[in-house]
Design a protein around this motif. Structure first.
Motif, PDB file in Angstrom:
ATOM      1  N   LEU A 262     -18.642  50.787  21.573  1.00 27.26           N
ATOM      2  CA  LEU A 262     -18.328  50.851  22.996  1.00 27.26           C
ATOM      3  C   LEU A 262     -16.829  51.046  23.217  1.00 27.26           C
ATOM      4  O   LEU A 262     -16.420  51.800  24.090  1.00 27.26           O
ATOM      5  CB  LEU A 262     -18.773  49.566  23.699  1.00 27.26           C
TER       6      LEU A 262
ATOM      7  N   GLY B 196     -12.542  54.180  24.449  1.00 24.68           N
ATOM      8  CA  GLY B 196     -13.849  53.656  24.810  1.00 24.68           C
ATOM      9  C   GLY B 196     -13.827  52.971  26.156  1.00 24.68           C
ATOM     10  O   GLY B 196     -12.834  53.010  26.885  1.00 24.68           O
TER      11      GLY B 196
ATOM     12  N   GLY C 296     -16.279  49.836  28.781  1.00 19.98           N
ATOM     13  CA  GLY C 296     -17.251  48.745  28.810  1.00 19.98           C
ATOM     14  C   GLY C 296     -16.645  47.370  28.650  1.00 19.98           C
ATOM     15  O   GLY C 296     -17.331  46.360  28.776  1.00 19.98           O
TER      16      GLY C 296
ATOM     17  N   GLN D 114     -23.489  42.081  22.394  1.00 17.33           N
ATOM     18  CA  GLN D 114     -22.407  42.797  21.711  1.00 17.33           C
ATOM     19  C   GLN D 114     -21.970  42.089  20.435  1.00 17.33           C
ATOM     20  O   GLN D 114     -22.113  40.873  20.310  1.00 17.33           O
ATOM     21  CB  GLN D 114     -21.179  42.916  22.625  1.00 17.33           C
TER      22      GLN D 114
ATOM     23  N   ASP E 262     -22.330  47.723  20.748  1.00 21.15           N
ATOM     24  CA  ASP E 262     -23.577  47.380  21.432  1.00 21.15           C
ATOM     25  C   ASP E 262     -24.534  46.863  20.365  1.00 21.15           C
ATOM     26  O   ASP E 262     -24.911  47.579  19.434  1.00 21.15           O
ATOM     27  CB  ASP E 262     -24.148  48.627  22.119  1.00 21.15           C
TER      28      ASP E 262
END
Length: 119
Positions: A18, A35, A37, A77, A97
């Motif tokens: 992520l 990335g 998130g 995660q 993830d």
């Protein structure tokens, strides 16, 4: 010449990746990242404290060893913190993830990225 951007791209190519960063554990500042998130600035600062605390604890215990990596497992995660052997004070931070990542393979690829880093 540093290849930090190449290393970050390598980390982001890990299945389930992520976000990724290379962090200065002396200041908590990000030297390279990519990335989404997760708020990498906030996460880097917080995880700097994790690395410092573990290093301090090992020193207090008289352990003559090195941290290979620190794994933080959340519900959705994995967070991998890997101090960079050849560059004291830096660590790799990778967010994965959990449903898409293979943890063993991810740890291996983080090691490969560390070894490929040129400072």
């Amino acid at each position: 010449m540093s290849n930090m951007n190449v290393i970050v791209e390598k980390l982001l190519a890990i299945d389930g990746a992520l976000a990724a960063a290379i962090v200065d554990s002396n200041s908590g500042m990000i030297l390279g990242s990519g990335g989404s998130g997760v708020d990498l600035e906030l996460a880097a600062a917080g995880n700097t404290e994790v690395v410092r605390a573990k290093t301090k604890t090992m020193k207090s215990l008289g352990l003559k060893d090195n941290i290979e990596d620190i794994l933080i497992t959340l519900g959705k995660q994995y967070h991998i913190l890997r101090p960079i052997d050849k560059q004291d004070g830096l660590f790799i931070y990778a967010v994965l993830d959990k449903s898409k990542a293979n943890l063993a393979l991810a740890r291996r690829k983080v090691l490969d990225a560390e070894q490929a880093l040129v400072m």
